[in-house]
Design an enzyme around this catalytic site. Structure first.
Site, short mmCIF file in Angstrom:
data_model
loop_
_atom_site.label_atom_id
_atom_site.label_comp_id
_atom_site.label_asym_id
_atom_site.label_seq_id
_atom_site.Cartn_x
_atom_site.Cartn_y
_atom_site.Cartn_z
N GLU A 44 0.82 -1.53 -0.06
CA GLU A 44 0.13 0.22 0.31
C GLU A 44 0.81 1.26 0.06
OE1 GLU A 44 -2.25 -0.45 3.41
OE2 GLU A 44 -3.35 -2.46 2.72
N HIS B 120 -7.70 1.60 2.40
CA HIS B 120 -7.64 0.89 4.25
C HIS B 120 -8.07 1.47 5.15
CE1 HIS B 120 -4.39 -1.93 6.87
NE2 HIS B 120 -5.74 -1.71 7.08
N1 NAD Z 1 -9.56 -2.93 6.81
C1 NAD Z 1 -8.65 -2.65 8.49
O1 NAD Z 1 -8.66 -0.65 8.57
C2 NAD Z 1 -8.99 -3.31 9.81
C3 NAD Z 1 -9.25 -2.68 11.14
C4 NAD Z 1 -9.59 -3.54 11.61
C5 NAD Z 1 -8.52 -4.77 11.55
N2 NAD Z 1 -8.06 -5.25 10.48
C6 NAD Z 1 -7.47 -6.89 10.15
O2 NAD Z 1 -8.51 -7.60 10.66
C7 NAD Z 1 -8.35 -8.35 11.39
C8 NAD Z 1 -8.79 -8.97 12.43
O3 NAD Z 1 -9.48 -8.01 13.01
P1 NAD Z 1 -10.17 -8.61 14.67
O4 NAD Z 1 -10.33 -7.65 15.68
O5 NAD Z 1 -11.35 -9.23 14.43
O6 NAD Z 1 -9.06 -9.88 14.75
P2 NAD Z 1 -9.22 -11.02 16.37
O7 NAD Z 1 -8.11 -11.39 16.66
O8 NAD Z 1 -10.61 -11.01 16.97
O9 NAD Z 1 -9.75 -12.30 15.55
C9 NAD Z 1 -9.11 -12.82 14.11
C10 NAD Z 1 -9.93 -14.48 14.45
O10 NAD Z 1 -9.35 -15.13 13.70
C11 NAD Z 1 -9.23 -16.08 13.57
N3 NAD Z 1 -8.24 -16.98 12.15
C12 NAD Z 1 -7.04 -17.17 13.01
N4 NAD Z 1 -6.43 -17.97 11.77
C13 NAD Z 1 -7.57 -18.40 11.20
C14 NAD Z 1 -7.96 -18.91 9.90
N5 NAD Z 1 -6.82 -19.74 9.62
N6 NAD Z 1 -8.89 -19.11 9.51
C15 NAD Z 1 -9.85 -19.19 10.18
N7 NAD Z 1 -9.73 -18.18 10.70
C16 NAD Z 1 -8.60 -17.86 11.53
C17 NAD Z 1 -9.07 -16.33 14.52
O11 NAD Z 1 -9.27 -17.79 15.73
C18 NAD Z 1 -9.56 -15.21 15.10
O12 NAD Z 1 -11.11 -16.30 16.17
C19 NAD Z 1 -7.10 -7.92 12.03
O13 NAD Z 1 -5.85 -9.10 12.74
C20 NAD Z 1 -6.66 -6.62 11.36
O14 NAD Z 1 -5.23 -7.37 10.62
C21 NAD Z 1 -8.17 -4.61 9.28
O1 2HG Z 2 -4.96 2.25 10.42
C1 2HG Z 2 -4.84 1.64 10.12
O2 2HG Z 2 -3.80 2.48 9.30
C2 2HG Z 2 -4.88 0.35 10.40
C3 2HG Z 2 -6.05 0.21 10.33
C4 2HG Z 2 -6.53 -2.03 10.83
O3 2HG Z 2 -5.87 -2.44 9.32
C5 2HG Z 2 -5.65 -2.69 11.88
O4 2HG Z 2 -5.34 -2.80 11.81
O5 2HG Z 2 -6.39 -1.74 12.95
#
Ligand code: NAD
Ligand code: 2HG
Length: 521
Positions: A369, A399
């Site tokens: 990115e 993102h």
């Molecule tokens: N787009 C964004 O801005 C944004 C924002 C927040 C989080 N995220 C991403 O979202 C991800 C998830 O966030 P969360 O808070 O729900 O995390 P979390 O840790 O609460 O939940 C992740 C889940 O995925 C499961 N998991 C792990 N490996 C797996 C697999 N191979 N198959 C199926 N399930 C699996 C885990 O057991 C867990 O229950 C974060 O790690 C982050 O990378 C992105």
């Molecule tokens: O704000 C960001 O850059 C990351 C957001 C999201 O991917 C996270 O991991 O919380």
């Protein structure tokens, strides 16, 4: 720095610099009643409240530190605000030596310097400034080269998802004490290397979960109504009133991959819209509402009208959606990824969309990115980008899953608080790479008390050696825990004269298993 010194990392001042190192002359009582919601001691077990709060003296599971105390703080006296002892070998060239109170020399303490990258919420910057730190706020991410050049001036760094803290960066920065990830994901940091160098890493495990879940709901509706295509057409002056291929989401099946904080939150919202929810996770998780866990990813893919990913980026999830998995999805289904870019093969997704096997997709995250806003979302980030930019009913977002005012404020407050609690009080509650350790506060009455924070290799006999060094003093309280190769001990020692501090520090720092010794007082 010599090889033997490389493992002995110095401590550093964590508040306004006192000129000398007096004990207890630097004791500053602050009335507990003055703790505001953003006070560094308001949510820490190191405040006097912790002495009776049920979770103040022992570590809890991740996130437990977020719980608010309901009891009035006014009745519980005075917490002593701790500052860090600055050892004579701390490499702070610009700080000259000063004469101590009883003759002798004592080095002036410098302020902790914090580098905040990626436009972290300004409330966080202000909070850290109010805690007495010097803060530099930068809106873009730094490359590895920029980090190697600029990070040596700082003891703490705050990043979001773009800045990569690699082993090379960690090895080049022995002064670094703590890394704050102002987001959920921590895959951008080499957590293991950081722990081995005594650098604690904190994140915000769920402050933006709701924002992501709401974005997914909006994407589900936008995809099934082809909203972005209609809007784009109208902006080109084309009236295209169609219903073919547009659907209500009521009664459709949502397949959630990863039923953690975001997945579970989304499950509740989706059911409120009349969707059926199934989910796949590597661990058994209790369903919310009438959602149902399925045994395999293939099972989920073959049954869902919408598939959405909410897994972390870990070795097991990298590339988990490729050509085979897209072919296992229903014809005409939709795919959504707000997790991490490397989890999906975007060439395979482009194939599935171009062939019309999938009816649409929403992608918020990419394997690479841009580091700052502006032009740059092009083929330099991957050959699939120009293909994706041509596709109908494909929503591309930069993102922004967690990018709401609410989420960024909450994250700013949570991570900034964690940094101050660690730097000033040694607390590791909520750390993602350290064992979680905390002690109740040293209070204003506790004169001649100091706090030892000792990160060390997890080897037999270490505590025996350390307690032997402390044996001339009373250990008021101590707590130690380990996580893999590293262990962390916090100990409050009483009856310590200021003339003894340097010796205690030096002896402990010289122990064989030492990674980082800090003394707070
Ligand atoms: N787009 C964004 O801005 C944004 C924002 C927040 C989080 N995220 C991403 O979202 C991800 C998830 O966030 P969360 O808070 O729900 O995390 P979390 O840790 O609460 O939940 C992740 C889940 O995925 C499961 N998991 C792990 N490996 C797996 C697999 N191979 N198959 C199926 N399930 C699996 C885990 O057991 C867990 O229950 C974060 O790690 C982050 O990378 C992105
Ligand atoms: O704000 C960001 O850059 C990351 C957001 C999201 O991917 C996270 O991991 O919380």
């Amino acid at each position: 720095m010599s090889a033997s010194n490389a493992n002995r990392r110095p401590s550093v001042s964590a508040s306004d610099p006192p000129t000398f190192i007096p004990i207890p002359a630097n004791t500053r009582g602050i009335p507990a009643s003055s703790f505001g919601p953003l006070s560094p001691v308001a949510t820490t077990g190191t405040s006097p409240l912790a002495s009776y709060a049920s979770y103040g003296t022992s570590p809890q599971g991740p996130g437990s530190h977020n719980r608010q105390r309901s009891t009035s703080s006014a009745a519980f006296g005075i917490a002593r605000q701790l500052t860090a002892f600055l050892p004579a070998d701390y490499p702070l060239d610009e700080e000259p030596e000063h004469e101590g109170p009883n003759g002798g020399s004592a080095k002036k303490q410098g302020k902790v310097k914090v580098l905040l990258l990626e436009n972290i919420n300004l409330d966080a910057a202000n909070f850290l400034k109010n805690a007495g730190y010097e803060v530099d706020h930068v809106s873009k991410a730094y490359s590895e080269e920029e980090l190697l050049q600029k990070l040596p001036n700082y003891q703490a760094i705050g990043i979001r998802s773009k800045t990569k803290i690699t082993k090379k960066v960690i090895d080049a920065n022995p002064q670094l004490l703590v890394i704050g990830c102002f987001c959920i994901g921590t895959n951008q940091v080499d957590l293991d290397s950081a722990a081995k160098k005594g650098i604690a890493v904190f994140n915000s495990p769920f402050s933006n979960s709701r924002s992501v879940a709401e974005l997914v709901i909006s994407e589900i509706i936008a995809l099934s109504r082809q909203l972005t295509d209609r809007s784009g057409e109208l902006k080109q002056g084309i009236w295209n009133k169609v219903s073919k291929g547009c659907w209500e989401i009521r009664g459709k099946t949502l397949g959630i991959v990863g039923y953690g904080h975001i997945g579970a939150q989304l499950s509740v919202l989706a059911e409120a819209f009349g969707m059926s929810v199934i989910y796949y996770d590597v661990i058994p998780i209790m369903p919310l509402g009438t959602a149902r866990q399925v045994d395999t990813l293939e099972d989920l893919l073959s049954k869902s009208d919408f598939v959405t990913l909410h897994v972390p980026e870990i070795p097991d999830t990298i590339g988990m959606m490729g050509a085979l998995e897209f072919s296992q999805m229903k014809n005409g289904a939709y795919f959504i990824n707000n997790a991490r870019g490397k989890v999906v093969d975007l060439d395979a997704l482009a194939d599935a969309l171009e062939s019309k096997h999938l009816a649409g997709a929403a992608i918020d995250v990419f394997p690479r990115e841009p580091g700052s806003n502006g032009p740059g979302f092009d083929g330099s980030l991957g050959s699939f980008i120009p293909r994706l930019r041509q596709l109908n009913n494909l929503i591309l977002t930069p993102h922004i899953g967690g990018s709401t005012e609410e989420a960024q404020r909450a994250i700013g407050s949570e991570v900034a608080t964690a940094l101050v609690r660690y730097l000033n009080y040694g607390t590791t509650l909520g750390s993602v790479n350290f064992p979680e350790v905390d002690l109740r506060a040293i209070t204003a009455q506790d004169e001649r008390h100091i706090r030892l924070c000792f990160v060390h290799r997890n080897e037999p006999g270490v505590l025996k050696v350390v307690n032997n060094i402390l044996s001339d003093h009373n250990i008021e309280k101590q707590f130690s825990d380990s996580k893999g190769d590293i262990a962390y001990l916090m100990a409050d020692i009483s009856g310590v004269g200021h003339e003894e501090v340097a010796d205690i520090y030096t002896q402990i720092k010289r122990t064989q298993a030492n990674i980082l010794t800090r003394l707070l007082y």
